[in-house]
Scaffold this motif. Structure first.
Motif, PDB file in Angstrom:
ATOM      1  N   VAL A 284       0.847  -1.196   0.000  1.00 50.88           N
ATOM      2  CA  VAL A 284       0.000   0.000   0.000  1.00 50.88           C
ATOM      3  C   VAL A 284       0.882   1.245   0.000  1.00 50.88           C
ATOM      4  O   VAL A 284       1.864   1.321   0.739  1.00 50.88           O
ATOM      5  CB  VAL A 284      -0.916   0.007   1.240  1.00 50.88           C
ATOM      6  CG1 VAL A 284      -1.727   1.291   1.302  1.00 50.88           C
ATOM      7  CG2 VAL A 284      -1.837  -1.204   1.223  1.00 50.88           C
ATOM      8  N   GLY A 285       0.538   2.208  -0.842  1.00 48.86           N
ATOM      9  CA  GLY A 285       1.249   3.481  -0.820  1.00 48.86           C
ATOM     10  C   GLY A 285       2.541   3.501  -1.615  1.00 48.86           C
ATOM     11  O   GLY A 285       3.458   4.272  -1.296  1.00 48.86           O
ATOM     12  N   THR A 312       1.306  -4.446   3.475  1.00 50.50           N
ATOM     13  CA  THR A 312       2.535  -3.749   3.821  1.00 50.50           C
ATOM     14  C   THR A 312       2.491  -2.305   3.339  1.00 50.50           C
ATOM     15  O   THR A 312       2.195  -2.056   2.166  1.00 50.50           O
ATOM     16  CB  THR A 312       3.752  -4.445   3.178  1.00 50.50           C
ATOM     17  OG1 THR A 312       3.806  -5.783   3.627  1.00 50.50           O
ATOM     18  CG2 THR A 312       5.044  -3.733   3.539  1.00 50.50           C
ATOM     19  N   ARG A 313       2.760  -1.378   4.237  1.00 53.89           N
ATOM     20  CA  ARG A 313       2.930   0.014   3.814  1.00 53.89           C
ATOM     21  C   ARG A 313       4.295   0.176   3.165  1.00 53.89           C
ATOM     22  O   ARG A 313       5.307  -0.227   3.742  1.00 53.89           O
ATOM     23  CB  ARG A 313       2.818   0.950   5.007  1.00 53.89           C
ATOM     24  CG  ARG A 313       1.388   1.336   5.343  1.00 53.89           C
ATOM     25  CD  ARG A 313       1.381   2.336   6.481  1.00 53.89           C
ATOM     26  NE  ARG A 313       1.080   1.674   7.739  1.00 53.89           N
ATOM     27  CZ  ARG A 313       1.125   2.274   8.914  1.00 53.89           C
ATOM     28  NH1 ARG A 313       1.485   3.535   9.000  1.00 53.89           N
ATOM     29  NH2 ARG A 313       0.830   1.612  10.008  1.00 53.89           N
ATOM     30  N   PHE A 314       4.337   0.753   1.984  1.00 51.51           N
ATOM     31  CA  PHE A 314       5.601   0.910   1.273  1.00 51.51           C
ATOM     32  C   PHE A 314       6.594   1.730   2.092  1.00 51.51           C
ATOM     33  O   PHE A 314       6.245   2.762   2.673  1.00 51.51           O
ATOM     34  CB  PHE A 314       5.378   1.599  -0.073  1.00 51.51           C
ATOM     35  CG  PHE A 314       6.666   1.941  -0.776  1.00 51.51           C
ATOM     36  CD1 PHE A 314       7.365   0.972  -1.472  1.00 51.51           C
ATOM     37  CD2 PHE A 314       7.199   3.217  -0.700  1.00 51.51           C
ATOM     38  CE1 PHE A 314       8.564   1.274  -2.097  1.00 51.51           C
ATOM     39  CE2 PHE A 314       8.395   3.529  -1.321  1.00 51.51           C
ATOM     40  CZ  PHE A 314       9.082   2.555  -2.026  1.00 51.51           C
ATOM     41  N   SER A 315       7.819   1.234   2.155  1.00 52.89           N
ATOM     42  CA  SER A 315       8.908   2.016   2.730  1.00 52.89           C
ATOM     43  C   SER A 315      10.127   1.844   1.831  1.00 52.89           C
ATOM     44  O   SER A 315      10.338   0.775   1.253  1.00 52.89           O
ATOM     45  CB  SER A 315       9.225   1.565   4.162  1.00 52.89           C
ATOM     46  OG  SER A 315       9.650   0.220   4.187  1.00 52.89           O
ATOM     47  N   LYS A 316      10.917   2.888   1.698  1.00 53.06           N
ATOM     48  CA  LYS A 316      12.044   2.889   0.769  1.00 53.06           C
ATOM     49  C   LYS A 316      13.180   2.039   1.311  1.00 53.06           C
ATOM     50  O   LYS A 316      13.532   2.117   2.486  1.00 53.06           O
ATOM     51  CB  LYS A 316      12.526   4.326   0.534  1.00 53.06           C
ATOM     52  CG  LYS A 316      11.494   5.203  -0.149  1.00 53.06           C
ATOM     53  CD  LYS A 316      12.030   6.610  -0.397  1.00 53.06           C
ATOM     54  CE  LYS A 316      10.992   7.462  -1.118  1.00 53.06           C
ATOM     55  NZ  LYS A 316      11.515   8.827  -1.408  1.00 53.06           N
ATOM     56  N   THR A 320      17.610   0.860  -4.007  1.00 53.39           N
ATOM     57  CA  THR A 320      16.607   0.415  -4.973  1.00 53.39           C
ATOM     58  C   THR A 320      16.135   1.604  -5.799  1.00 53.39           C
ATOM     59  O   THR A 320      16.218   2.762  -5.371  1.00 53.39           O
ATOM     60  CB  THR A 320      15.394  -0.204  -4.265  1.00 53.39           C
ATOM     61  OG1 THR A 320      14.744   0.792  -3.458  1.00 53.39           O
ATOM     62  CG2 THR A 320      15.828  -1.354  -3.372  1.00 53.39           C
ATOM     63  N   ASP A 321      15.621   1.331  -6.993  1.00 55.12           N
ATOM     64  CA  ASP A 321      15.131   2.401  -7.854  1.00 55.12           C
ATOM     65  C   ASP A 321      13.937   3.118  -7.239  1.00 55.12           C
ATOM     66  O   ASP A 321      13.776   4.331  -7.400  1.00 55.12           O
ATOM     67  CB  ASP A 321      14.748   1.831  -9.224  1.00 55.12           C
ATOM     68  CG  ASP A 321      15.961   1.347 -10.007  1.00 55.12           C
ATOM     69  OD1 ASP A 321      17.083   1.772  -9.675  1.00 55.12           O
ATOM     70  OD2 ASP A 321      15.787   0.545 -10.943  1.00 55.12           O
ATOM     71  N   ALA A 322      13.093   2.375  -6.535  1.00 52.60           N
ATOM     72  CA  ALA A 322      11.902   2.985  -5.933  1.00 52.60           C
ATOM     73  C   ALA A 322      12.274   3.979  -4.842  1.00 52.60           C
ATOM     74  O   ALA A 322      11.505   4.906  -4.545  1.00 52.60           O
ATOM     75  CB  ALA A 322      10.987   1.907  -5.364  1.00 52.60           C
ATOM     76  N   ALA A 323      13.462   3.830  -4.262  1.00 50.83           N
ATOM     77  CA  ALA A 323      13.898   4.754  -3.215  1.00 50.83           C
ATOM     78  C   ALA A 323      14.140   6.151  -3.771  1.00 50.83           C
ATOM     79  O   ALA A 323      14.153   7.133  -3.024  1.00 50.83           O
ATOM     80  CB  ALA A 323      15.169   4.226  -2.549  1.00 50.83           C
ATOM     81  N   GLU A 324      14.338   6.259  -5.090  1.00 53.78           N
ATOM     82  CA  GLU A 324      14.575   7.560  -5.720  1.00 53.78           C
ATOM     83  C   GLU A 324      13.279   8.272  -6.081  1.00 53.78           C
ATOM     84  O   GLU A 324      13.294   9.435  -6.475  1.00 53.78           O
ATOM     85  CB  GLU A 324      15.425   7.371  -6.984  1.00 53.78           C
ATOM     86  CG  GLU A 324      16.752   6.651  -6.750  1.00 53.78           C
ATOM     87  CD  GLU A 324      17.625   7.388  -5.753  1.00 53.78           C
ATOM     88  OE1 GLU A 324      17.697   8.637  -5.825  1.00 53.78           O
ATOM     89  OE2 GLU A 324      18.227   6.714  -4.884  1.00 53.78           O
ATOM     90  N   THR A 331       0.566   9.898   6.313  1.00 51.30           N
ATOM     91  CA  THR A 331      -0.848   9.861   6.691  1.00 51.30           C
ATOM     92  C   THR A 331      -1.680   9.163   5.636  1.00 51.30           C
ATOM     93  O   THR A 331      -2.557   8.340   5.950  1.00 51.30           O
ATOM     94  CB  THR A 331      -1.377  11.284   6.910  1.00 51.30           C
ATOM     95  OG1 THR A 331      -0.635  11.909   7.959  1.00 51.30           O
ATOM     96  CG2 THR A 331      -2.851  11.266   7.285  1.00 51.30           C
ATOM     97  N   LEU A 332      -1.399   9.461   4.355  1.00 50.23           N
ATOM     98  CA  LEU A 332      -2.142   8.838   3.271  1.00 50.23           C
ATOM     99  C   LEU A 332      -1.889   7.332   3.242  1.00 50.23           C
ATOM    100  O   LEU A 332      -2.830   6.533   3.093  1.00 50.23           O
ATOM    101  CB  LEU A 332      -1.733   9.456   1.930  1.00 50.23           C
ATOM    102  CG  LEU A 332      -2.446   8.904   0.687  1.00 50.23           C
ATOM    103  CD1 LEU A 332      -3.947   9.099   0.797  1.00 50.23           C
ATOM    104  CD2 LEU A 332      -1.907   9.580  -0.580  1.00 50.23           C
ATOM    105  N   LYS A 333      -0.645   6.934   3.417  1.00 51.23           N
ATOM    106  CA  LYS A 333      -0.333   5.501   3.430  1.00 51.23           C
ATOM    107  C   LYS A 333      -1.030   4.813   4.608  1.00 51.23           C
ATOM    108  O   LYS A 333      -1.522   3.692   4.483  1.00 51.23           O
ATOM    109  CB  LYS A 333       1.180   5.290   3.503  1.00 51.23           C
ATOM    110  CG  LYS A 333       1.903   5.613   2.210  1.00 51.23           C
ATOM    111  CD  LYS A 333       3.339   5.116   2.214  1.00 51.23           C
ATOM    112  CE  LYS A 333       4.222   5.912   3.130  1.00 51.23           C
ATOM    113  NZ  LYS A 333       5.657   5.491   3.016  1.00 51.23           N
TER     114      LYS A 333
END
Length: 416
Positions: A284-285, A312-316, A320-324, A331-333
């Motif tokens: 999620v997020g 799972t709430r997304f965390s960087k 990883t490419d998603a961390a960029e 709050t939204l997540k």
């Protein structure tokens, strides 16, 4: 791979649950941090015996939230009074013990260590069948540590499984970073053949298949479903993490499947099996997830109705490419996560309520709380049997039980 910090409060049963959680985390390649300040995730296994204990648990949760980027609260207070943490403003994931290991993965594949060998833990045998995967997900750091799939020959894994059975294993857990791509490095897709061979081993035991990404399963879905239908030793349980109900988000995640392929896997197993458990994961997020994408995930959730779900709430993750990518607000997540968890609890609860009055054969796997034992039925749904010592029920035994009542994520059974 995550560094975790775990704290346990309360009785011996709680300490036992923490040991199970840690074993699963270590099997997945995760490592215990030196302290909470060095951890990627903190796990608080709570007690709720008296009001003073409740206050202490809330205070400790608040402290851990400030000290770590990701907090998971589990244990007795989490299950009985999970809303208390939300009302206190604690930003944490409140989970059942069994859901903690999957949540720590953060959507990543489990990662056996380089020297992974079969392990017998009580009556449970852990059988890593391969190392590595064929994916390149944008949010996953695991691939950097494991590389592409490396599958030992079928005969080698069958020999290891046979050794576990001879050593006393009553449940064999087939594990790997992505079991669905077993054999791809040799130009074949052979998970179904391996499972068929394992089930041919003499003895009374059951086999649980670990996580398999939808893309790998999709190409062998008919063969795999037939093997499940033909072998009573196989738990009718399949863990296929979809991660999102939006093809756009799946593309940004660099997942190799689309929603249609995941649904086709589910439909194939529905056609071959009457009583089976679908397990899946949602992130999620993710940074590019819109409100419309989130709604698609909820709609897919409702459509396929999985009985076991890791939200799972997304965390960087560093490197990883998603961390960029520019992330969404916390709050939204949190709001999206709560909406999905609420849906999960409703659907999972309904699935277990429908079992009340049915008769199932269960395998007793391990001690539970007090004088109870944890069992699993043919579809790997958890069934609790109480007064085990008085009834002479021990781990490793098979029993017919009538399902008498249900909680959200497990049932109670009475031996027949």
């Amino acid at each position: 791979m995550a560094r975790y910090h775990i704290e346990t409060y309360g009785c011996t049963a709680n300490r036992g649950e923490s040991r199970v959680i840690e074993q699963a985390l270590r099997d997945g390649g995760h490592h215990r941090a030196e302290g909470v300040e060095e951890a990627d995730v903190a796990i608080l296994n709570t007690c709720t015996v008296v009001e003073k204990t409740e206050r202490n648990m809330l205070r400790r949760a608040e402290e851990l939230e400030r000290e770590t980027a990701d907090l998971i609260v589990t244990g007795c207070m989490a299950l009985a009074q999970g809303e208390a943490f939300r009302e206190a403003g604690v930003d944490a994931r409140v989970l059942h013990w069994d859901d903690v290991p999957g949540a720590v993965l953060n959507g990543e594949c489990p990662t056996p260590t380089p020297d992974s060998e079969p392990v017998l833990d009580g009556v449970v045998g852990i059988l890593p069948i391969a190392r590595g995967c064929m994916s390149d997900c944008s949010y996953c750091i695991t691939k950097k540590a494991t590389g592409r799939i490396d599958s030992p020959p079928i005969e080698e894994n069958v020999a290891k499984a046979r050794a576990l059975v001879h050593a006393g294993a009553k449940e064999i857990r087939v594990t790997g970073q992505d079991t669905g791509v077993y054999g791809w490095d040799a130009g074949e897709r052979t998970l179904h053949e391996l499972l068929d061979r394992i089930c041919d081993i003499d003895g009374e035991f059951r086999v649980r298949v670990g996580m398999a990404n939808p893309k790998g399963v999709h190409g062998i879905r008919e063969e795999l479903a037939r093997v499940f239908a033909e072998n009573e030793k196989l738990y009718n349980f399949l863990h296929v993490p979809v991660q999102s109900g939006s093809n756009d988000v799946l593309g940004d995640m660099r997942r190799q499947h689309q929603v249609r392929e995941f649904v086709e896997v589910v439909e194939t197993f529905d056609a071959h099996l009457d009583h089976w458990t679908l397990s899946t994961d949602f992130i999620v997020g993710f940074p590019t997830e819109t409100d419309a994408d989130h709604r698609k995930s909820l709609e897919l959730f409702e459509r396929v109705r999985p009985e076991k779900v890791n939200v799972t709430r997304f965390s960087k993750r560093p490197g990883t490419d998603a961390a960029e990518m520019k992330g969404l607000g916390g709050t939204l997540k949190k709001e999206r996560s709560k909406e999905m968890v609420d849906l999960k609890m409703r659907l999972v609860g309904e699935a277990h309520e429908e079992m009340v009055g049915e008769t199932h054969e269960v395998l007793v796997v391990e001690p539970g709380t007090g004088d109870s034992v944890k069992c699993y039925d043919e579809a790997y749904r958890q069934v609790i049997v109480t007064d085990a010592e008085e009834r002479g029920i021990e781990p490793g035994e098979f029993h017919e039980v009538e399902i008498t009542s249900a909680e959200t994520v497990y049932c109670f059974g009475e031996p027949i």
